[in-house]
Design a protein around this motif. Sequence first.
Motif, PDB file in Angstrom:
ATOM      1  N   HIS A  27       0.430 -14.690   1.129  1.00  0.00           N
ATOM      2  CA  HIS A  27       0.810 -16.489   1.379  1.00  0.00           C
ATOM      3  C   HIS A  27      -0.072 -17.490   0.270  1.00  0.00           C
ATOM      4  CE1 HIS A  27       0.422 -20.155   3.680  1.00  0.00           C
ATOM      5  NE2 HIS A  27      -0.923 -20.163   3.326  1.00  0.00           N
ATOM      6  N   GLU A  28      -1.560 -16.661  -0.715  1.00  0.00           N
ATOM      7  CA  GLU A  28      -1.898 -17.502  -1.621  1.00  0.00           C
ATOM      8  C   GLU A  28      -1.813 -17.149  -2.658  1.00  0.00           C
ATOM      9  OE1 GLU A  28      -4.659 -18.641  -0.643  1.00  0.00           O
ATOM     10  OE2 GLU A  28      -4.358 -18.908   0.818  1.00  0.00           O
ATOM     11  N   ALA A  29      -1.304 -16.293  -3.630  1.00  0.00           N
ATOM     12  CA  ALA A  29      -0.556 -15.925  -4.839  1.00  0.00           C
ATOM     13  C   ALA A  29       1.046 -16.346  -4.809  1.00  0.00           C
ATOM     14  CB  ALA A  29      -0.990 -14.480  -5.328  1.00  0.00           C
ATOM     15  N   GLY A  30       1.367 -16.770  -4.032  1.00  0.00           N
ATOM     16  CA  GLY A  30       2.625 -17.269  -4.329  1.00  0.00           C
ATOM     17  C   GLY A  30       3.774 -15.636  -4.807  1.00  0.00           C
ATOM     18  N   ASP A  31       4.928 -16.388  -5.913  1.00  0.00           N
ATOM     19  CA  ASP A  31       5.562 -15.273  -6.611  1.00  0.00           C
ATOM     20  C   ASP A  31       4.627 -14.864  -7.734  1.00  0.00           C
ATOM     21  OD1 ASP A  31       5.178 -17.355  -8.480  1.00  0.00           O
ATOM     22  OD2 ASP A  31       7.816 -17.363  -8.201  1.00  0.00           O
ATOM     23  N   ARG A  32       2.857 -15.096  -8.024  1.00  0.00           N
ATOM     24  CA  ARG A  32       2.272 -14.491  -9.247  1.00  0.00           C
ATOM     25  C   ARG A  32       1.874 -12.835  -9.149  1.00  0.00           C
ATOM     26  NH1 ARG A  32      -2.781 -17.982  -8.913  1.00  0.00           N
ATOM     27  NH2 ARG A  32      -2.420 -17.915  -6.346  1.00  0.00           N
ATOM     28  N   PHE A  33       2.796 -12.629  -7.638  1.00  0.00           N
ATOM     29  CA  PHE A  33       2.163 -11.168  -7.444  1.00  0.00           C
ATOM     30  C   PHE A  33       3.110 -10.970  -6.746  1.00  0.00           C
ATOM     31  CE2 PHE A  33      -2.333 -11.960  -8.269  1.00  0.00           C
ATOM     32  CZ  PHE A  33      -3.390 -11.581  -8.957  1.00  0.00           C
ATOM     33  N   GLU A  34       3.307  -9.490  -6.538  1.00  0.00           N
ATOM     34  CA  GLU A  34       4.280  -8.523  -6.303  1.00  0.00           C
ATOM     35  C   GLU A  34       3.236  -7.860  -5.390  1.00  0.00           C
ATOM     36  OE1 GLU A  34       7.913  -6.252  -6.923  1.00  0.00           O
ATOM     37  OE2 GLU A  34       7.278  -6.647  -9.219  1.00  0.00           O
ATOM     38  N   VAL A  35       3.189  -7.909  -4.083  1.00  0.00           N
ATOM     39  CA  VAL A  35       2.134  -7.261  -3.116  1.00  0.00           C
ATOM     40  C   VAL A  35       2.520  -6.580  -1.929  1.00  0.00           C
ATOM     41  CG1 VAL A  35      -0.007  -7.709  -1.518  1.00  0.00           C
ATOM     42  CG2 VAL A  35       1.160  -9.254  -3.165  1.00  0.00           C
ATOM     43  N   PHE A  36       2.328  -4.993  -1.732  1.00  0.00           N
ATOM     44  CA  PHE A  36       2.128  -4.032  -1.276  1.00  0.00           C
ATOM     45  C   PHE A  36       1.032  -3.536  -0.524  1.00  0.00           C
ATOM     46  CE2 PHE A  36       4.938  -3.766  -5.204  1.00  0.00           C
ATOM     47  CZ  PHE A  36       6.373  -3.985  -4.952  1.00  0.00           C
ATOM     48  N   SER A  37       1.428  -2.508   0.514  1.00  0.00           N
ATOM     49  CA  SER A  37       0.537  -2.110   1.232  1.00  0.00           C
ATOM     50  C   SER A  37       0.942  -1.047   2.114  1.00  0.00           C
ATOM     51  CB  SER A  37      -0.137  -2.529   3.063  1.00  0.00           C
ATOM     52  OG  SER A  37       0.862  -2.851   3.152  1.00  0.00           O
ATOM     53  N   ALA A  38       0.569   0.162   1.566  1.00  0.00           N
ATOM     54  CA  ALA A  38       0.613   1.834   2.253  1.00  0.00           C
ATOM     55  C   ALA A  38      -0.770   2.436   2.417  1.00  0.00           C
ATOM     56  CB  ALA A  38       1.053   2.216   1.199  1.00  0.00           C
ATOM     57  N   GLY A  39       0.063   3.688   3.221  1.00  0.00           N
ATOM     58  CA  GLY A  39      -1.434   4.299   4.156  1.00  0.00           C
ATOM     59  C   GLY A  39      -1.013   5.756   3.985  1.00  0.00           C
ATOM     60  N   THR A  40      -2.315   6.462   3.695  1.00  0.00           N
ATOM     61  CA  THR A  40      -2.015   7.383   4.073  1.00  0.00           C
ATOM     62  C   THR A  40      -1.171   8.591   4.596  1.00  0.00           C
ATOM     63  OG1 THR A  40      -4.550   7.720   4.180  1.00  0.00           O
ATOM     64  CG2 THR A  40      -3.555   8.229   2.191  1.00  0.00           C
ATOM     65  N   HIS A  41      -1.297   7.749   5.818  1.00  0.00           N
ATOM     66  CA  HIS A  41      -1.157   8.370   6.912  1.00  0.00           C
ATOM     67  C   HIS A  41      -0.345   7.015   8.071  1.00  0.00           C
ATOM     68  CE1 HIS A  41      -4.473  11.028   6.426  1.00  0.00           C
ATOM     69  NE2 HIS A  41      -3.226  12.068   7.031  1.00  0.00           N
ATOM     70  N   PRO A  42       0.882   6.673   7.609  1.00  0.00           N
ATOM     71  CA  PRO A  42       0.909   5.437   8.004  1.00  0.00           C
ATOM     72  C   PRO A  42       1.149   5.346   9.564  1.00  0.00           C
ATOM     73  CG  PRO A  42       2.813   6.078   6.379  1.00  0.00           C
ATOM     74  CD  PRO A  42       1.108   7.438   6.388  1.00  0.00           C
ATOM     75  N   SER A  43       0.914   3.986  10.181  1.00  0.00           N
ATOM     76  CA  SER A  43       1.862   3.960  10.832  1.00  0.00           C
ATOM     77  C   SER A  43       2.314   2.738  11.636  1.00  0.00           C
ATOM     78  CB  SER A  43       1.103   3.557  12.054  1.00  0.00           C
ATOM     79  OG  SER A  43      -0.396   2.774  12.443  1.00  0.00           O
ATOM     80  N   ARG A  44       2.808   1.401  13.186  1.00  0.00           N
ATOM     81  CA  ARG A  44       3.360   0.500  12.647  1.00  0.00           C
ATOM     82  C   ARG A  44       1.764  -0.208  12.497  1.00  0.00           C
ATOM     83  NH1 ARG A  44       0.654  -1.204  17.331  1.00  0.00           N
ATOM     84  NH2 ARG A  44       0.839   0.321  18.759  1.00  0.00           N
ATOM     85  N   VAL A  45       2.296  -1.235  12.320  1.00  0.00           N
ATOM     86  CA  VAL A  45       1.657  -2.414  12.343  1.00  0.00           C
ATOM     87  C   VAL A  45       1.176  -2.787  13.654  1.00  0.00           C
ATOM     88  CG1 VAL A  45       0.683  -5.116  11.505  1.00  0.00           C
ATOM     89  CG2 VAL A  45       2.123  -4.025  10.881  1.00  0.00           C
ATOM     90  N   ARG A  46      -0.695  -2.878  14.317  1.00  0.00           N
ATOM     91  CA  ARG A  46      -1.087  -3.541  15.383  1.00  0.00           C
ATOM     92  C   ARG A  46      -0.722  -4.568  15.834  1.00  0.00           C
ATOM     93  NH1 ARG A  46      -6.435   0.020  16.267  1.00  0.00           N
ATOM     94  NH2 ARG A  46      -6.574  -1.663  17.375  1.00  0.00           N
ATOM     95  N   PRO A  47      -0.299  -4.391  17.150  1.00  0.00           N
ATOM     96  CA  PRO A  47      -0.004  -5.927  17.402  1.00  0.00           C
ATOM     97  C   PRO A  47      -1.332  -7.050  17.481  1.00  0.00           C
ATOM     98  CG  PRO A  47       0.127  -4.343  18.898  1.00  0.00           C
ATOM     99  CD  PRO A  47      -0.259  -3.980  18.364  1.00  0.00           C
ATOM    100  N   GLU A  48      -2.466  -5.992  16.962  1.00  0.00           N
ATOM    101  CA  GLU A  48      -4.071  -7.759  16.963  1.00  0.00           C
ATOM    102  C   GLU A  48      -3.780  -8.192  16.290  1.00  0.00           C
ATOM    103  OE1 GLU A  48      -4.355  -4.124  20.018  1.00  0.00           O
ATOM    104  OE2 GLU A  48      -3.959  -4.000  17.610  1.00  0.00           O
TER     105      GLU A  48
END
Length: 64
Positions: A27-48
């Motif tokens: 949201h803040e960087a717009g198209d200045r960055f390609e942003v990713f997230s990852a996990g060593t033990h990924p799961s679904r995005v928490r509803p909270e």
Amino acid sequence: MSERKRLLFLWTGNSARSQMAEGLLRHEAGDRFEVFSAGTHPSRVRPEAIAVMNKIGLDISRQR
């Protein structure tokens, strides 16, 4: 034209904090960055996490 920088938020579960950070930077960087997230033990995005981000007007419900 400059090349976009890439940023990876890495957390254990990739279900809340890293997803929230990804959404905020997208949201803040717009198209200045390609942003990713990852996990060593990924799961679904928490509803909270989705609910909290919705409160500030950001929808991360489609992030994986």
